[in-house]
Design an enzyme around this catalytic site. Structure first.
Site, mmCIF file in Angstrom:
data_model
loop_
_atom_site.group_PDB
_atom_site.id
_atom_site.type_symbol
_atom_site.label_atom_id
_atom_site.label_comp_id
_atom_site.label_asym_id
_atom_site.label_seq_id
_atom_site.Cartn_x
_atom_site.Cartn_y
_atom_site.Cartn_z
ATOM 1 C CB THR A 37 -0.865 0.047 1.282
ATOM 2 O OG1 THR A 37 0.004 0.268 2.402
ATOM 3 C CG2 THR A 37 -1.654 -1.245 1.473
ATOM 4 C CB ALA A 83 -0.366 -7.060 7.028
ATOM 5 C CB THR A 135 -1.908 -0.642 18.798
ATOM 6 O OG1 THR A 135 -1.829 0.657 19.362
ATOM 7 C CG2 THR A 135 -3.382 -0.910 18.472
ATOM 8 C CG ASP A 136 -0.427 2.064 23.284
ATOM 9 O OD1 ASP A 136 -0.877 2.348 22.152
ATOM 10 O OD2 ASP A 136 0.384 2.797 23.882
ATOM 11 C CD GLU A 137 -3.672 4.474 18.756
ATOM 12 O OE1 GLU A 137 -4.800 4.672 18.293
ATOM 13 O OE2 GLU A 137 -2.653 5.049 18.346
ATOM 14 C CE1 TYR A 161 -4.013 0.823 13.619
ATOM 15 C CE2 TYR A 161 -3.923 2.119 15.646
ATOM 16 C CZ TYR A 161 -3.394 1.140 14.820
ATOM 17 O OH TYR A 161 -2.255 0.468 15.197
ATOM 18 C CB ALA A 163 -12.864 0.193 16.668
ATOM 19 C CE LYS A 165 -3.373 -3.707 15.085
ATOM 20 N NZ LYS A 165 -2.556 -4.507 14.127
ATOM 21 C CG LEU A 201 4.252 14.217 16.507
ATOM 22 C CD1 LEU A 201 3.495 15.457 16.062
ATOM 23 C CD2 LEU A 201 4.158 14.056 18.028
HETATM 24 P P1 NAD Z 1 2.765 0.782 8.424
HETATM 25 O O1 NAD Z 1 1.509 1.462 8.031
HETATM 26 O O2 NAD Z 1 4.047 1.522 8.367
HETATM 27 O O3 NAD Z 1 2.970 -0.541 7.555
HETATM 28 C C1 NAD Z 1 1.924 -1.429 7.273
HETATM 29 C C2 NAD Z 1 2.421 -2.417 6.215
HETATM 30 O O4 NAD Z 1 1.368 -3.364 5.974
HETATM 31 C C3 NAD Z 1 2.744 -1.761 4.877
HETATM 32 O O5 NAD Z 1 3.933 -2.298 4.355
HETATM 33 C C4 NAD Z 1 1.561 -2.145 3.998
HETATM 34 O O6 NAD Z 1 1.890 -2.229 2.627
HETATM 35 C C5 NAD Z 1 1.197 -3.499 4.577
HETATM 36 N N1 NAD Z 1 -0.213 -3.857 4.336
HETATM 37 C C6 NAD Z 1 -1.315 -3.072 4.518
HETATM 38 N N2 NAD Z 1 -2.424 -3.748 4.178
HETATM 39 C C7 NAD Z 1 -2.016 -4.994 3.808
HETATM 40 C C8 NAD Z 1 -2.709 -6.155 3.381
HETATM 41 N N3 NAD Z 1 -4.044 -6.171 3.249
HETATM 42 N N4 NAD Z 1 -1.983 -7.274 3.085
HETATM 43 C C9 NAD Z 1 -0.631 -7.260 3.197
HETATM 44 N N5 NAD Z 1 0.058 -6.176 3.586
HETATM 45 C C10 NAD Z 1 -0.621 -5.067 3.896
HETATM 46 O O7 NAD Z 1 2.499 0.218 9.889
HETATM 47 P P2 NAD Z 1 3.500 0.127 11.139
HETATM 48 O O8 NAD Z 1 3.515 1.417 11.837
HETATM 49 O O9 NAD Z 1 4.762 -0.508 10.680
HETATM 50 O O10 NAD Z 1 2.673 -0.902 12.052
HETATM 51 C C11 NAD Z 1 2.830 -2.316 11.879
HETATM 52 C C12 NAD Z 1 1.898 -3.033 12.842
HETATM 53 O O11 NAD Z 1 2.231 -2.664 14.183
HETATM 54 C C13 NAD Z 1 0.424 -2.670 12.676
HETATM 55 O O12 NAD Z 1 -0.328 -3.836 12.874
HETATM 56 C C14 NAD Z 1 0.151 -1.653 13.770
HETATM 57 O O13 NAD Z 1 -1.198 -1.704 14.179
HETATM 58 C C15 NAD Z 1 1.089 -2.143 14.844
HETATM 59 N N6 NAD Z 1 1.582 -1.117 15.785
HETATM 60 C C16 NAD Z 1 2.147 0.037 15.326
HETATM 61 C C17 NAD Z 1 2.675 0.959 16.222
HETATM 62 C C18 NAD Z 1 3.329 2.244 15.761
HETATM 63 O O14 NAD Z 1 3.679 3.087 16.601
HETATM 64 N N7 NAD Z 1 3.566 2.442 14.471
HETATM 65 C C19 NAD Z 1 2.607 0.709 17.591
HETATM 66 C C20 NAD Z 1 1.988 -0.473 18.045
HETATM 67 C C21 NAD Z 1 1.505 -1.389 17.111
HETATM 68 O O1 DAU Z 2 0.044 3.873 20.396
HETATM 69 C C1 DAU Z 2 0.399 3.091 19.300
HETATM 70 C C2 DAU Z 2 -0.064 3.760 18.036
HETATM 71 O O2 DAU Z 2 0.787 4.871 17.818
HETATM 72 C C3 DAU Z 2 -0.083 2.829 16.830
HETATM 73 O O3 DAU Z 2 -1.005 1.803 17.044
HETATM 74 C C4 DAU Z 2 -0.435 3.591 15.557
HETATM 75 O O4 DAU Z 2 -0.337 2.747 14.437
HETATM 76 C C5 DAU Z 2 0.534 4.747 15.411
HETATM 77 O O5 DAU Z 2 0.199 5.514 14.275
HETATM 78 C C6 DAU Z 2 0.532 5.623 16.661
HETATM 79 O O6 DAU Z 2 -0.741 6.331 16.801
HETATM 80 P P1 DAU Z 2 -0.811 7.873 17.255
HETATM 81 O O7 DAU Z 2 -2.093 8.413 16.779
HETATM 82 O O8 DAU Z 2 -0.461 8.018 18.686
HETATM 83 O O9 DAU Z 2 0.443 8.429 16.395
HETATM 84 P P2 DAU Z 2 0.627 9.779 15.527
HETATM 85 O O10 DAU Z 2 2.076 9.870 15.188
HETATM 86 O O11 DAU Z 2 -0.359 9.884 14.434
HETATM 87 O O12 DAU Z 2 0.303 10.914 16.601
HETATM 88 C C7 DAU Z 2 1.043 11.012 17.803
HETATM 89 C C8 DAU Z 2 0.445 12.149 18.603
HETATM 90 O O13 DAU Z 2 0.746 13.384 17.919
HETATM 91 C C9 DAU Z 2 -1.060 12.107 18.715
HETATM 92 O O14 DAU Z 2 -1.452 12.607 19.997
HETATM 93 C C10 DAU Z 2 -1.561 13.052 17.622
HETATM 94 C C11 DAU Z 2 -0.451 14.087 17.557
HETATM 95 N N1 DAU Z 2 -0.203 14.696 16.233
HETATM 96 C C12 DAU Z 2 -0.046 13.870 15.156
HETATM 97 C C13 DAU Z 2 0.194 14.387 13.906
HETATM 98 C C14 DAU Z 2 0.333 13.499 12.700
HETATM 99 C C15 DAU Z 2 -0.065 16.057 16.113
HETATM 100 O O15 DAU Z 2 -0.170 16.802 17.117
HETATM 101 N N2 DAU Z 2 0.188 16.583 14.869
HETATM 102 C C16 DAU Z 2 0.303 15.810 13.769
HETATM 103 O O16 DAU Z 2 0.505 16.360 12.646
#
Ligand code: NAD
Ligand code: DAU
Length: 360
Positions: A37, A83, A135-137, A161, A163, A165, A201
């Site tokens: 994606t 994914a 995720t912790d969310e 999102y 919900a 997860k 962020l």
């Molecule tokens: P990301 O959005 O960077 O990457 C998601 C990947 O999944 C991409 O490579 C995308 O191409 C692939 N993908 C999406 N839909 C797909 C499908 N239908 N089939 C196969 N591949 C698909 O996400 P991330 O930040 O690396 O998060 C990875 C996992 O960890 C997620 O499940 C997310 O909920 C979880 N997570 C993320 C965070 C965070 O802070 N980023 C924290 C806790 C948990």
């Molecule tokens: O807690 C784990 C989660 O953390 C993961 O499950 C998600 O996949 C990941 O995207 C992340 O979610 P958040 O919503 O916490 O992350 P984000 O970086 O989008 O935002 C972090 C905080 O910053 C949040 O309180 C919203 C705020 N924010 C975000 C953006 C993009 C801003 O203030 N300005 C911004 O432009």
């Protein structure tokens, strides 16, 4: 069974960090199934693309034929499911894909895994693991004085999102409870580090700071997140895969609670030192924009179970991890340029114009 794992979503932010460390650490064969994606990027994996222990397959976790064929061909002892659609703001604009991938996709993966697992011999059956990365969310939002999330907290997801997860976590739980499938679930706090897509962020602020654009803070910047360096998340997942008790969930976090404003100030201060502006500070670019609807106030992970039971602790503090991260972005501006062309600009226009800011 072969010494092989299937990773899904391994071309995204955390998945690519995990796949790189798995292959470079010689943990065995790794098959990466990713739909590619907007968030998936094969450039993240360039360093291992010719490695004989690494296989990339472009495909959807929701495509049963693709998943069945991979399981049959590679005979893995584990599936690690990264994914997902992962950005909260995108889930507010367009929740459909989140339902499709995060819920229906995970269901499809579980069904394929269940059929595969049922046909294994007894030894292979008990060695098999389905590790679901969550995720912790899912636990909802904390007040300033609430204790950090434990594995026993009730689920109270607040965004499409979280919900989606939460729904996938429940399915994973049910597959263990009903069918006895050897599942593991990890619930991690906010990650940061290399290859983080600049819609989130930390990478967004670094990218916009360097390009002289406003640094958008939602609301008043008092929302708290608990930050974990991505390499620590990867080591925790390896540890859970190796020693986690089947059917259990493990919270993973960095014991690093920060307000968004603190995070943005820290980034500006590091950039002021590493790449000073001609005049003034990057802090001058901070701008307050309309808040995220339903914005969760605070997340905090109690990571004592994984430390007590599996001996895992994060290696990085926020201070060490955030310096490494800023340096990585400063030395990988080509990567940033590539991922911020095209579709990225449309997203930034859509998300921030309605918040009253022109950022693209
Ligand atoms: P990301 O959005 O960077 O990457 C998601 C990947 O999944 C991409 O490579 C995308 O191409 C692939 N993908 C999406 N839909 C797909 C499908 N239908 N089939 C196969 N591949 C698909 O996400 P991330 O930040 O690396 O998060 C990875 C996992 O960890 C997620 O499940 C997310 O909920 C979880 N997570 C993320 C965070 C965070 O802070 N980023 C924290 C806790 C948990
Ligand atoms: O807690 C784990 C989660 O953390 C993961 O499950 C998600 O996949 C990941 O995207 C992340 O979610 P958040 O919503 O916490 O992350 P984000 O970086 O989008 O935002 C972090 C905080 O910053 C949040 O309180 C919203 C705020 N924010 C975000 C953006 C993009 C801003 O203030 N300005 C911004 O432009």
């Amino acid at each position: 069974m072969k010494n092989c794992i299937i990773v899904t979503g391994g071309a995204g932010f955390i998945g690519s960090n995990f796949v790189l460390s798995w292959v470079k650490g010689q943990h065995g064969q790794c098959v990466n199934l990713d739909k590619l994606t907007y968030a998936g990027n094969l450039a993240n994996l360039a360093a291992i693309e010719k490695n004989s222990e690494y296989v990339f397959i472009q495909g959807d976790i929701g495509d049963r034929a693709v998943v069945d064929a991979l399981l049959k061909k590679y005979h893995p002892y584990a599936i690690v499911n990264f994914a997902a659609e992962s950005h909260v703001d995108r889930s507010i604009h367009a929740p459909g894909e989140f339902i499709q991938t995060n819920i229906v996709g995970t269901f499809n993966l579980l069904e394929a895994a269940r059929a595969y697992w049922n046909d294994l011999n007894d030894a292979d059956k008990s060695n098999f693991r389905f590790l679901h990365v969550s995720t912790d969310e899912v636990y909802g939002s904390l007040s300033a004085t609430d204790p950090a999330f434990k594995e026993t907290n009730p689920y109270e997801p607040n965004s499409p999102y979280s919900a989606s997860k939460a729904a996938s976590d429940h399915l994973v739980r049910a597959y263990h409870h009903t069918y006895g499938m050897p599942t593991l679930t990890t619930n991690c706090s906010n990650n940061y580090g290399p290859y983080h897509f600049p819609e989130k962020l930390i990478p967004l602020v670094i990218h916009h700071a360097l390009n002289g654009k406003p640094l958008p803070i939602y609301g008043n910047g008092s929302n708290v997140r608990d930050w974990l360096y991505v390499a620590d998340h990867c080591s925790a997942i390896r540890r859970v895969l190796e020693a986690g008790k089947v059917g259990e969930t493990y919270n993973i976090g960095g014991w690093n609670e920060k307000t968004n404003l603190e995070v943005v100030h820290t980034l500006c201060d590091i950039l002021d030192k590493e790449k000073p502006k001609q005049s003034g500070s990057y802090r001058d670019q901070i701008t307050y924009v309309t808040d995220r609807p339903g914005h969760d106030q605070r997340y905090a992970i109690d990571a004592s179970k994984i430390e007590r039971e599996l001996g895992w602790k994060p290696a990085e503090t926020f201070e060490t991890g955030i310096h490494k991260t800023v340096k990585w972005y400063l030395t990988h501006q080509n990567w940033v340029d590539n991922v911020t062309s095209g579709e990225y600009k449309n997203w930034v226009n859509k998300n921030y114009n309605e918040r009253g800011e022109e950022l693209a």
